[in-house]
Design an enzyme around this catalytic site. Structure first.
Site, PDB file in Angstrom:
ATOM      1  N   TYR A   1      -2.225  -0.355  10.113  1.00  0.00           N
ATOM      2  CA  TYR A   1      -2.459  -0.947   8.785  1.00  0.00           C
ATOM      3  C   TYR A   1      -1.187  -0.838   7.938  1.00  0.00           C
ATOM      4  O   TYR A   1      -0.718  -1.821   7.357  1.00  0.00           O
ATOM      5  CB  TYR A   1      -3.630  -0.229   8.104  1.00  0.00           C
ATOM      6  CG  TYR A   1      -3.735  -0.519   6.624  1.00  0.00           C
ATOM      7  CD1 TYR A   1      -4.096  -1.779   6.169  1.00  0.00           C
ATOM      8  CD2 TYR A   1      -3.478   0.471   5.676  1.00  0.00           C
ATOM      9  CE1 TYR A   1      -4.188  -2.055   4.809  1.00  0.00           C
ATOM     10  CE2 TYR A   1      -3.570   0.215   4.321  1.00  0.00           C
ATOM     11  CZ  TYR A   1      -3.928  -1.044   3.884  1.00  0.00           C
ATOM     12  OH  TYR A   1      -4.016  -1.317   2.546  1.00  0.00           O
TER      13      TYR A   1
ATOM     14  N   SER B   1       0.830  -1.209   0.000  1.00  0.00           N
ATOM     15  CA  SER B   1       0.000   0.000   0.000  1.00  0.00           C
ATOM     16  C   SER B   1       0.861   1.254   0.000  1.00  0.00           C
ATOM     17  O   SER B   1       1.969   1.264   0.561  1.00  0.00           O
ATOM     18  CB  SER B   1      -0.872  -0.013   1.261  1.00  0.00           C
ATOM     19  OG  SER B   1      -1.403   1.258   1.507  1.00  0.00           O
TER      20      SER B   1
END
Ligand SMILES: NC(=O)c1ccc[n+]([C@@H]2O[C@H](COP(=O)([O-])OP(=O)(O)OC[C@H]3O[C@@H](n4cnc5c(N)ncnc54)[C@H](O)[C@@H]3O)[C@@H](O)[C@H]2O)c1
Length: 336
Positions: A152, A127
């Site tokens: 995350y 990501s």
């Protein structure tokens, strides 16, 4: 070729399955169909393949080691595209355990399955959030990614490290793709493009973080999927001349690569909202507010490496992308 796609009921996973099936590959899709967001949307994505004999869906949690071991042993995949994860930056502040299970244990089970069954190539989702405290843009894969600002992001960086250890130890070719804000038809209900569309249509007020002073490298789903498939076709090779001191962190002496996959042109949040407003013909009610915990100010992908390796060139601009998102949204919810 036989592919495993994890997270097959997800936004990017379902679109990836569709493209692989269109290219006559055999696809086994797995997903635990969790209720982080509307399960009906996940089922509707899967329903697109119900008459395709080359597609098999298996409901499975990637954190379930025994089931994953059996699946890999039984199916003998050529390639794996691993997209299942607990996504979302803000939810990782409330519920870090979900991220540890799916993103860390689950990722390890995928690596183990690939290792023991001689999978040719593992492509997995990282990501743009790994860039964390980086302020220099565009983000390049040579930049440091040691300062995540959400759990995350920390799990996604961990995925890259875990992949490297398997590439090094077991000669497993792995490619990590750092996705930059993906949007489009069948998109995620927890992400801004979907939330804005829904709220503006319902006459609800939209929250605008950092008073609108934010930038995102919004990337259209078809461009992303094209990049995922192209990346899966380029199996990384060990670079014998690579050295830690002089080599890029995105390469290795092991068969390991990490790429950015974005549009390469950041869009101001207010411009994104304006394009939704003009497509809907409705002015949004707006609530301007502070930056939220875990958010980053700007994302901007340098995608040169991916272009050189695969020819990846995003081609869907904002106007068409937003139009397609809204056309899909209206059509899908009219039928519900
Ligand atoms: N969409 C984006 O803008 C974006 C940006 C950066 C990274 N990513 C990454 O790309 C990948 C796909 O994202 P997406 O937008 O399609 O998200 P998504 O939530 O729509 O898809 C993920 C799918 O994985 C499934 N899943 C989650 N945990 C699982 C588990 N333990 N076992 C089996 N299935 C599980 C979910 O049910 C879901 O269907 C994720 O790894 C995400 O972190 C996405």
């Amino acid at each position: 070729m036989k592919y495993l796609v994890t997270g097959a009921a997800g936004f990017i996973g379902a679109a990836t399955c569709q493209k692989l099936l269109a290219a006559n590959h055999t696809v086994v899709g797995i997903d635990n169909l969790n209720d982080y967001y509307d399960v009906n949307l996940k089922l509707a994505r899967l329903a697109q393949f119900e008459n395709d004999f080359e597609f098999t869906f298996v409901k499975m949690d990637i954190a379930d080691r025994t089931s994953m071991t059996e699946l890999f042993k039984h199916e003998k995949f050529d390639r794996v595209i691993h997209l299942a994860a607990q996504a979302g930056v803000r939810y990782s502040i409330e519920n870090p355990d979900a991220y540890a299970d799916s993103n860390l244990v689950g990722h390890l089970n995928v690596l183990e399955g690939c290792r023991h069954n001689k999978v040719q190539h593992l492509v997995y989702a990282s990501s743009s959030s790994v860039y964390g405290l980086n302020e220099k843009t565009p983000f390049e894969t040579t930049d440091s990614v040691d300062h995540p600002v959400s759990f995350y992001a920390a799990t996604k960086k961990a995925n890259e490290l875990m992949a490297h250890s398997y590439s090094h130890l077991y000669n497993l070719p792995t490619t990590g793709l750092r996705f930059f804000t993906v949007y489009g038809p069948w998109g995620r209900p927890d992400m801004a493009p979907y939330i804005f569309t829904k709220k503006i249509l319902n006459g609800d007020t939209i929250d605008i973080n950092n008073n609108g002073d934010m930038w995102r490298d919004f990337t259209y789903i078809d461009d992303i999927v094209e990049g995922v498939i192209r990346a899966s076709d380029v199996v990384p090779k060990a670079d014998v001349n690579w050295k830690v001191e002089s080599g890029s962190p995105s390469s290795s002496s092991a068969p390991y690569k990490v790429y950015n996959i974005g549009h390469g042109s950041p869009i101001n949040l207010m411009d994104f909202i304006t394009s939704i407003e003009s497509e809907l013909g409705i002015e949004a009610k707006k609530n301007f507010r502070e930056m939220q915990a875990g958010d980053v100010y700007k994302t901007f992908a340098d995608t040169q490496d991916l272009y050189i390796a695969t020819g990846y060139k995003p081609c869907v601009g904002l106007e068409l992308g937003v139009k397609n998102l809204i056309d899909w949204y209206k059509d899908f919810y009219e039928k519900q």
